[in-house]
Design a protein around this motif. Sequence first.
Motif, PDB file in Angstrom:
ATOM      1  N   PHE A 189      52.881  25.002  31.513  1.00 40.84           N
ATOM      2  CA  PHE A 189      54.285  24.938  31.124  1.00 40.84           C
ATOM      3  C   PHE A 189      54.501  24.283  29.764  1.00 40.84           C
ATOM      4  O   PHE A 189      55.379  24.677  29.018  1.00 40.84           O
ATOM      5  CB  PHE A 189      55.099  24.171  32.179  1.00 40.84           C
ATOM      6  CG  PHE A 189      55.239  24.901  33.474  1.00 40.84           C
ATOM      7  CD1 PHE A 189      56.022  26.054  33.542  1.00 40.84           C
ATOM      8  CD2 PHE A 189      54.612  24.457  34.616  1.00 40.84           C
ATOM      9  CE1 PHE A 189      56.167  26.743  34.740  1.00 40.84           C
ATOM     10  CE2 PHE A 189      54.746  25.137  35.820  1.00 40.84           C
ATOM     11  CZ  PHE A 189      55.521  26.288  35.879  1.00 40.84           C
ATOM     12  N   GLY A 190      53.720  23.247  29.480  1.00 44.39           N
ATOM     13  CA  GLY A 190      54.102  22.394  28.352  1.00 44.39           C
ATOM     14  C   GLY A 190      53.150  22.342  27.186  1.00 44.39           C
ATOM     15  O   GLY A 190      53.402  21.618  26.210  1.00 44.39           O
ATOM     16  N   TYR A 274      58.008  32.271  26.645  1.00 45.26           N
ATOM     17  CA  TYR A 274      58.341  30.850  26.497  1.00 45.26           C
ATOM     18  C   TYR A 274      59.764  30.713  25.986  1.00 45.26           C
ATOM     19  O   TYR A 274      60.224  31.526  25.194  1.00 45.26           O
ATOM     20  CB  TYR A 274      57.390  30.187  25.497  1.00 45.26           C
ATOM     21  CG  TYR A 274      55.967  30.080  25.999  1.00 45.26           C
ATOM     22  CD1 TYR A 274      55.468  28.868  26.474  1.00 45.26           C
ATOM     23  CD2 TYR A 274      55.137  31.192  26.011  1.00 45.26           C
ATOM     24  CE1 TYR A 274      54.166  28.775  26.952  1.00 45.26           C
ATOM     25  CE2 TYR A 274      53.836  31.100  26.488  1.00 45.26           C
ATOM     26  CZ  TYR A 274      53.353  29.896  26.954  1.00 45.26           C
ATOM     27  OH  TYR A 274      52.078  29.792  27.428  1.00 45.26           O
ATOM     28  N   LEU A 275      60.448  29.699  26.490  1.00 45.37           N
ATOM     29  CA  LEU A 275      61.775  29.403  25.964  1.00 45.37           C
ATOM     30  C   LEU A 275      61.689  28.033  25.299  1.00 45.37           C
ATOM     31  O   LEU A 275      61.365  27.039  25.958  1.00 45.37           O
ATOM     32  CB  LEU A 275      62.798  29.377  27.111  1.00 45.37           C
ATOM     33  CG  LEU A 275      64.225  29.020  26.705  1.00 45.37           C
ATOM     34  CD1 LEU A 275      64.808  30.064  25.769  1.00 45.37           C
ATOM     35  CD2 LEU A 275      65.100  28.862  27.940  1.00 45.37           C
ATOM     36  N   LYS A 276      61.973  27.990  24.023  1.00 47.16           N
ATOM     37  CA  LYS A 276      61.841  26.753  23.248  1.00 47.16           C
ATOM     38  C   LYS A 276      60.504  26.074  23.543  1.00 47.16           C
ATOM     39  O   LYS A 276      60.444  24.898  23.910  1.00 47.16           O
ATOM     40  CB  LYS A 276      62.999  25.804  23.544  1.00 47.16           C
ATOM     41  CG  LYS A 276      64.305  26.374  23.068  1.00 47.16           C
ATOM     42  CD  LYS A 276      65.480  25.544  23.502  1.00 47.16           C
ATOM     43  CE  LYS A 276      66.765  26.281  23.194  1.00 47.16           C
ATOM     44  NZ  LYS A 276      67.888  25.818  23.976  1.00 47.16           N
ATOM     45  N   ASN A 277      59.451  26.869  23.480  1.00 41.84           N
ATOM     46  CA  ASN A 277      58.073  26.405  23.619  1.00 41.84           C
ATOM     47  C   ASN A 277      57.641  26.034  25.034  1.00 41.84           C
ATOM     48  O   ASN A 277      56.531  25.595  25.246  1.00 41.84           O
ATOM     49  CB  ASN A 277      57.774  25.214  22.688  1.00 41.84           C
ATOM     50  CG  ASN A 277      57.835  25.613  21.239  1.00 41.84           C
ATOM     51  OD1 ASN A 277      58.671  26.403  20.850  1.00 41.84           O
ATOM     52  ND2 ASN A 277      56.941  25.090  20.435  1.00 41.84           N
ATOM     53  N   SER A 297      52.707  41.072  25.927  1.00 42.50           N
ATOM     54  CA  SER A 297      53.025  40.157  24.835  1.00 42.50           C
ATOM     55  C   SER A 297      53.175  38.715  25.290  1.00 42.50           C
ATOM     56  O   SER A 297      53.351  38.419  26.471  1.00 42.50           O
ATOM     57  CB  SER A 297      54.308  40.620  24.139  1.00 42.50           C
ATOM     58  OG  SER A 297      55.400  40.470  25.003  1.00 42.50           O
ATOM     59  N   ILE A 298      53.073  37.845  24.288  1.00 46.00           N
ATOM     60  CA  ILE A 298      53.356  36.426  24.468  1.00 46.00           C
ATOM     61  C   ILE A 298      54.439  36.111  23.460  1.00 46.00           C
ATOM     62  O   ILE A 298      54.232  36.322  22.264  1.00 46.00           O
ATOM     63  CB  ILE A 298      52.127  35.562  24.133  1.00 46.00           C
ATOM     64  CG1 ILE A 298      50.969  35.931  25.044  1.00 46.00           C
ATOM     65  CG2 ILE A 298      52.457  34.086  24.243  1.00 46.00           C
ATOM     66  CD1 ILE A 298      49.696  35.157  24.743  1.00 46.00           C
ATOM     67  N   VAL A 299      55.589  35.654  23.902  1.00 46.21           N
ATOM     68  CA  VAL A 299      56.645  35.362  22.934  1.00 46.21           C
ATOM     69  C   VAL A 299      57.307  34.031  23.237  1.00 46.21           C
ATOM     70  O   VAL A 299      57.343  33.575  24.372  1.00 46.21           O
ATOM     71  CB  VAL A 299      57.738  36.452  22.914  1.00 46.21           C
ATOM     72  CG1 VAL A 299      57.176  37.797  22.516  1.00 46.21           C
ATOM     73  CG2 VAL A 299      58.427  36.559  24.244  1.00 46.21           C
TER      74      VAL A 299
END
Lengths: 606, 362
Positions: A189-190, A274-277, A297-299
Motif C-alpha cells: 500500500f505505502g 495508486y491514488l496519491k501514491n 498498467s500501473i498508474v
Amino acid sequence: MSQKNQHRFQVDLRGLIELLSRHLYSGPSVFVREMLQNGIDAINARRRTDPLHEGTLQVELIQGKSNPATLVFQDDGVGLNESQIHEFLSTIGQSSKRAGMVERPEDFIGQFGIGLLSCFMVTDEIVVISRSAEEGASAVEWRGQSDGTYSVRMLGDDFAVGTQVFLRAKEGAEEFYEPERIVELLKEFGEYLELNINFVMGGRTSQINALPPWSQNIEQAAEKESLLEYGSSIFERRFLDVIPLNSVAGNVDGLAYVLSDSVHAGSKQNHRVYLKNMLLSAEAHDLLPDWAFFVQSIVNASALKPTASRESFYEDETLEQTREELGNCLRNYLVEMSKTDVRRFQQFLAVHQLAVKALALEDDECLLLFADWLPFETTLGRMTLGEFREEHSTIRYVVSDDQFRQISQVAAAESIPVVNAGYVYDAELLERIGQLQPETEVEPFDASELADRFEELTLEEREETVEFERFADAVLQQFKCVVDVGKFHPAEMPSLYVTNANANFLRSIEQSQEVTDDLWSDVLGQMAEDVTATYSRLHLNYLNPLIKKISRLDDREAVRRCVETLYVQALLLGHIPLKQNELKLLSGGLIGLIDWALNCAEGEGR
Amino acid sequence: MSDGDAFERMNELVYEASNLPHGETQVRMLEEAVRFSDITQDIEYMFDARMQLINAATFAGHSEKMYPAFAWCLAQYEKDPERFYYSEDHLLWYFKWVLGNVTEVPQLSMDKIDAMFDQMSTMYRDCGYNQRPVLYLKACLAQASGFHDEEQKYFQKFSKLKRDDMADCSACEIDGMANHYLFHNEFEDAVKTVQPILDGRETCETVPARTYNRILQPLAVLGRYDEADEYLRKAYRLIRNNPQYLRAIGYQIFYLLHRNKTQMAVQRFEKHLGWALNSFEMDSVFTFYLAVRQLLQKLRKRKTHRELTLPKAFPLFSADGNYDLEQIDNWFDEKTRTIAGKFDQRNGNDYYTSDLMNSLCY
C-alpha cells in the motif's frame, strides 16, 4: 414528532464490521491502508500550520512470547485533543477530515471516517494515544472495544505530539501480525508514498519507501529494461514493451505494459492503480479505453475521485477525460511505431491485431493509417489488406467462416479474390474503409456472383444438358433449390451449393417446425412471414467427368437418385444440417444404391 | 466430417464465441456451432448449442434467431423433461426473452402471443415459480401496444407479488418501473426511480445503457440538461458497438435534435443506419426511423440536398454521396408508416400512428 420521542438505533458494531469487511472492503488487509491513510492525513494537517514539519510514520511490531503480538502505528501529525477524540473516534461515519471544512483539502486522501473501524477486522480492542499539536494540550487515551463500548482517560503531557494506535492480534487474524506479512502489506500500500515510513521490530528499523516506477525515466535503455523487469515481477507475466502514460485531467502518471501474448477481443486486464501514491486497487478496470486490452498498467492518479470502498474510481467526466488522454498515449505509441518502425509494428500486429482493429474501428485516422497493415485471410491466401489492395481495387468479403469455406475452393481456383471477414471487427472495418475512401469499392460478396465468373457452356453443351438441367431442377424443387449446370474449377469438384442468409434463417425455422407442436409451428411460421423466400442453388460442374456421365444417363430414375445424392452430399460438405425429408433422401439414396448394386451383381451372375 | 470432428469444432466455436463481446460475430459463430452440433446428432449437444445461440442472439439485437432455437429446445424439453432438467431454469428464463420480444415482431398475432403466455404461465407454475415475470411481460406488451388500463392492471398485479428466483435483477426492475412511469407521462417519478442507476449503484448487463437513453427525454422536459448531456455521452460509449441498442440510438437522435446538435445527430444516423437495415426488431427500427425522419425534416428546412455517408445496403444508396433529402425522407416516411400500420393492425388500435409518434418526438 417531538424531540423527546426521538431515539437512536442501537447498532451492533460487530455485525456492522462484519458487513464492512465482507461488502465494502475486499478483505481485512485494508486495515493497513486505512492506518497509513490516517497517519498521512494527520501529518498533512500539521503541515498546514507548520509547513516545515517533515513528518514520519512508524509501524512497530512487538512479538510477545506468551501474549498475542501487537502492532503500533505511530505518526507525528496534528494529533487529537479530548473533545476531538470523543467526536471523531466514537461516532461511526464521522471523520476529523470532514469537520469544519466545506471542501476537503487536496492533500487529504481519506474521505470516510470509517478507517479506524476497519482495524476491528484484526483486533478486538483499539487503543489510541494522542496528543494534539495545540498549545497546552495533554495526551489522551481512548480504548475502544469491538462490542461498541469505549473509555477515555487523560494521560498528561509526557507524550510527543501525534498519535499512536495499538492493535493486538485477535484470534484468527494472527497472519497480519507476522513480520513478513505486515512488511509485505506496508510495501503493497505505502511503498511509493512520499512520507517516510519505517518499520521497527526488535529494535531494528527498516525503511519501507521506494522510488515509484512512474517517476523513472523510461527513455534510458537501462531504466526501461529494469522497468520491464519490475512489471514482470508485479504482474507475473512477460511483456514486449513498456509505454509511459500521462493525463492532465486526472493528474495521472503511469506505465503501460504490452502483453507478450494475444488476448481475446474485449478482454479485461487488471490494472494496478495508486491514488496519491497509495495503492487503491490491484484489480482496477475501466481506466483505459475498451480497445486497450493489450496492456496492463500501473498508474498513479491525484485528481480522480475514489469510490466509497476506495478500491476503484468514481465514474465522472474527469475519469472520462483521463481515459481519453491515457488512450491517446497508447494510440500515439502505435501511430509512431507504424510510421517509424514498420517491422516492429508488423511484429506487434502479429500478436495484437485484434486490439489494433478495435482501435481502428473507433478512430478513423488510425484506421486509414493502419488499414494496409492489417492481415486477412483471402481466397488468394493470407495477406495484408495493403497487398490485397495493390492487386484489386474492389474488396469483396464474406461475413462468416462458413461462407468462406463454401466458396473458397472454387473462388481460389477461379482466381476470384474474396476476403474472409468472419472474425470480430473485420466486416465493420472493411465497410468503414469503403466509406472513408470512396476510391476503394467495398462490398459483401454474394456467392451467387460466383456463377457469373464460370466459363460459359458452348452451344453444343447447352443442348446436351438442357434436358438434364430441367429434370434435375424439378427433382430439387421440393427442397427450394435451383439447379444450374456450368463449368468451373477445380474440375474434381462435382458440385457447389450456394445458399444465403434468408435461406439459412428459413431452414432453421423449418428445422424447428419439424419438432415443435402446433402453437410453436404457427409462431415460427408467422416469424418467417416477412422473410423473402429465396431458393438456394446447386451448381453442377460440367468439367467434372461424373456429372458429365450422369447428364448422359437415359434412365430417369437413376438420374433422379444421382441428383438427390449430389444434393445431400453438397449439404453435408457445406455443414448444413439436414431436414427430415433430406435425411430420408440420404437413407433412401443409400438403400437404392445397394439395391442397384445387387441387381447389377445378379445380372452379371446370370 | 466425422461426428468427433464436428463435436470438436462445435466446442471450439462455443469457446471462441464465449470470449467475444456480444455482437454479430458471436451470433454467427454460434449459428455455426449449432450446425456442427446437428452433424453430431447428439440431442444434448444440439440443445446446448442452441441455448448459447439464444443468449447471444438476444444480446446482439437478433431476437429473430432466438425463436427457432428456443422453440426447438422447448420441444425437446417437453418431450423429455428429466433429460433437460439441468437447463430447466435457463429455459424458463429465456421464455421471458421470447415474450419480452414479441413487442418487436408485428407479424406475431395476438392469439398466438396469448397462447405463448398461457404456456409460460403454466410452466412457471409447474416449476414452482410465481407469475410475477408473466404479469410484468404482459404489462410491457400492453405498454408497447398503448393499452393504458391494461398496463396499469398488470403492473399493479405484478408489484404485489414477491420476488422469487425468476425475478429480473433489481437494476432491470428499476428500469422497468421507470418505463411504467414514462408510459403514463409521469416524468418526475421516472427520473426519481432511476436515481440508483444513475448513481451507479445498480447495474447489470444492459443497465445503465438502456436507462441512460430512455431517461434523456424526461430530463430534457424537466430542463435538467446538464445531467442529460452527461448521460448521452456516457451512454454512447456503452451502446455504439452493439446493434441491440438500435432503439437507444433513436432516443439519442431525438435528444440531439432537441438540443440542436444536428451534426451529431447526422453522425448517429450515418453510422447506425446499417443496423436498422439489417434488423428484424421492428419496434426498434420504427423508433430509429422516426428519429431519422425528424432529423431529415430539420435538414430539409435549410437545404434540398446534402452529402451523407450511408451504407451500400440502403436502397437509395448514391455512389457520389449526394442525397435528395426529400426523396430519402419519403422513403423513411413510407417505412415508418408501414411498420406502424402493421403494429396497429396486430394490436387493433392506432397507437403507433398517433400517440406513440407524438410522444417520441419532442
